[in-house]
Design an enzyme around this catalytic site. Structure first.
Site, mmCIF file in Angstrom:
data_model
loop_
_atom_site.group_PDB
_atom_site.id
_atom_site.type_symbol
_atom_site.label_atom_id
_atom_site.label_comp_id
_atom_site.label_asym_id
_atom_site.label_seq_id
_atom_site.Cartn_x
_atom_site.Cartn_y
_atom_site.Cartn_z
ATOM 1 N N GLU A 1 -32.823 -13.679 -36.110
ATOM 2 C CA GLU A 1 -32.844 -12.229 -36.329
ATOM 3 C C GLU A 1 -32.034 -11.454 -35.284
ATOM 4 O OE1 GLU A 1 -33.656 -10.844 -38.903
ATOM 5 O OE2 GLU A 1 -35.206 -11.983 -39.912
ATOM 6 N N ASP B 1 -34.311 -21.139 -40.564
ATOM 7 C CA ASP B 1 -34.613 -20.293 -39.409
ATOM 8 C C ASP B 1 -36.123 -20.122 -39.326
ATOM 9 O OD1 ASP B 1 -34.535 -18.872 -41.800
ATOM 10 O OD2 ASP B 1 -32.960 -17.526 -41.153
#
Length: 445
Positions: free
Chosen positions: A171, A101
């Site tokens: 997130e 990520d």
């Protein structure tokens, strides 16, 4: 500081000395990573100093794309936000997907590091906010790049297709969903395995954590608008106070997990935000609540949602509100499903890690109630076994001090969270590369 760095530099050596004899390929990865480490730490600091918020990772994504192109990956960009995928074909064999990520968090960094972030960005509400890699995605990306470099450098030692996925917007839970809506699994060879790691804020650098089966929870972001009948603060009897009603609802929600959910089923309800009213002496017409709901079972998730609806409606009616003024409840999409590690794949990787790092450095860790949209890589029409593992990221001296003194370490999403770059990065590359090599069939099982 000089003494500290000397001690740290010995940690990977100690780790590898405790491990079992390694294959030639794994040894090549370790030697290559040692030679590359100065470059990798420079990359890590660059990423740490220049974080970008979810869906704004344009520059970060560009760095990942350039790294993969330099290594002769076929790169597809803009695949779901700023997500990208690199494909390296190396003969006939399994397809192994490795995911990282890229996004950071709206926090002001308070670590005091010489390379601390001073970056700012615009959040979803349009506000200018400080930005920090408080969840270690900069570590993840550095390991990702180091693994890609190492595996391509020793490509004669394995056969198959290596797929590297750099995902946007983890997130807020959007990134993986956006990638799959953009056709990720239709754009690449179907993976035989998908693996990822996440740094851990309580585990010593140089160690690996694992969990077969339930690994991270599902996450729902719920919004509740509590209606009322506003009026003068001096005459509450002429109103239906949504602030009081909200307080009653919040307290009632606390009994859902404690009294309605099977105690053997993990579940969390957190009210993270309450907004209502503007001045001291006016009772407002409404209050807005924001909740996060976490569980592992779809049945428990539905039970929690139903209980919140029921309690909210009953308390609103009890307060005297009409049916058209009952609380309005919505859940943000997409919901983040629970991350369930494939048991066979996890056990296979644990064997690899134990061989590499020694049994004492491979730790089984209980399930966590945090969420991760890597879960989606297992939940598509094309079924793919997944495994995410923990990467220790904390100075062992700090972990020891925390245990001895009973003090808490900075957590993920903390403004003071500061991973120890070495040996965290080296361990992450060794673990991820060793896992991939095994899945490609290059390491004795």
């Amino acid at each position: 500081m000089k003494v500290l760095y000397i001690i740290i530099s010995l940690l990977p050596v100690v780790t590898f000395l405790n491990a079992q004899p390694r294959s030639a390929a794994v040894k090549q990865v370790e030697d290559y990573t040692t030679k590359q480490y100065t470059s990798l730490e420079k990359l890590y600091r660059q990423l740490h100093e220049n974080p970008e918020l979810s869906l704004h990772e344009e520059k970060t994504s560009g760095i990942m794309a350039r790294e993969l192109r330099t290594l002769n990956f076929d790169v597809i960009e803009k695949l779901g936000g700023h997500g990208l995928v690199g494909i390296f074909r190396n003969g006939k064999g399994p397809t192994v997907l490795i995911r990282t990520d890229m996004d950071a968090l709206p926090l002001e960094e308070k670590t005091g590091l010489p390379y601390a972030s001073t970056a700012r960005g615009v959040n979803a509400a349009g506000a200018n906010v400080p930005v920090m890699h408080a969840c270690g995605h900069d570590i993840h990306m550095t390991v990702f790049v180091g693994t890609a470099r190492a595996l391509t450098a020793i490509r004669k030692q394995w056969k198959g297709t290596l797929v590297m996925v750099a995902q946007s917007s983890e997130e807020n839970g959007f990134g993986a969903d956006l990638m799959f809506k953009a056709g990720l699994y239709d754009s690449i060879p179907t993976p035989d395995y998908a693996i990822a790691l996440h740094d851990n804020a309580t585990l010593e650098a140089g160690k690996i954590g694992y969990r077969a089966g339930a690994f991270m929870a599902s996450v729902d972001m719920m919004n509740i608008t509590v209606h009322g009948k506003g009026g003068h603060g001096a005459a509450p009897h002429t109103t239906i106070d949504p602030v009081v009603l909200s307080a009653e609802m919040i307290m009632a929600f606390q009994t859902i997990v404690s009294r309605e959910i099977n105690p053997l089923e993990p579940a969390v309800i957190t009210v993270g935000s309450i907004h209502g009213g503007a001045v001291h002496n006016i009772i407002p017409d409404e209050v807005k609540l924001q909740l996060t709901l976490r569980s592992y079972s779809p049945e428990v998730r539905q039970q929690i949602i139903a209980a919140i609806h029921k309690k909210s409606e009953h308390l609103a009616l009890q307060a005297g509100l009409s049916p058209d003024k009952l609380p309005e409840i919505t859940i943000n999409e997409p919901q983040t499903p629970a991350t369930i590690n494939d048991t066979d794949l996890t056990n296979r990787l644990v064997h690899v890690f134990t061989q590499q790092f020694g049994k004492e450095n491979v730790v089984e860790i209980p399930p966590a109630m945090v969420g991760e949209d890597f879960s989606r890589f297992a939940l598509q029409d094309k079924k793919v076994p997944i495994c995410m593992f923990w990467l220790g990221a904390v100075d062992p001296a700090l972990v020891k001090k925390s245990k001895e003194q009973g003090t808490a370490l900075p957590s993920l999403h903390s403004s003071t969270f500061a991973p120890l770059p070495e040996p965290t990065i080296k361990t992450g590359i060794a673990a991820m590369s060793g896992a991939a090599l095994n899945l490609f069939g290059s390491v004795i099982r």
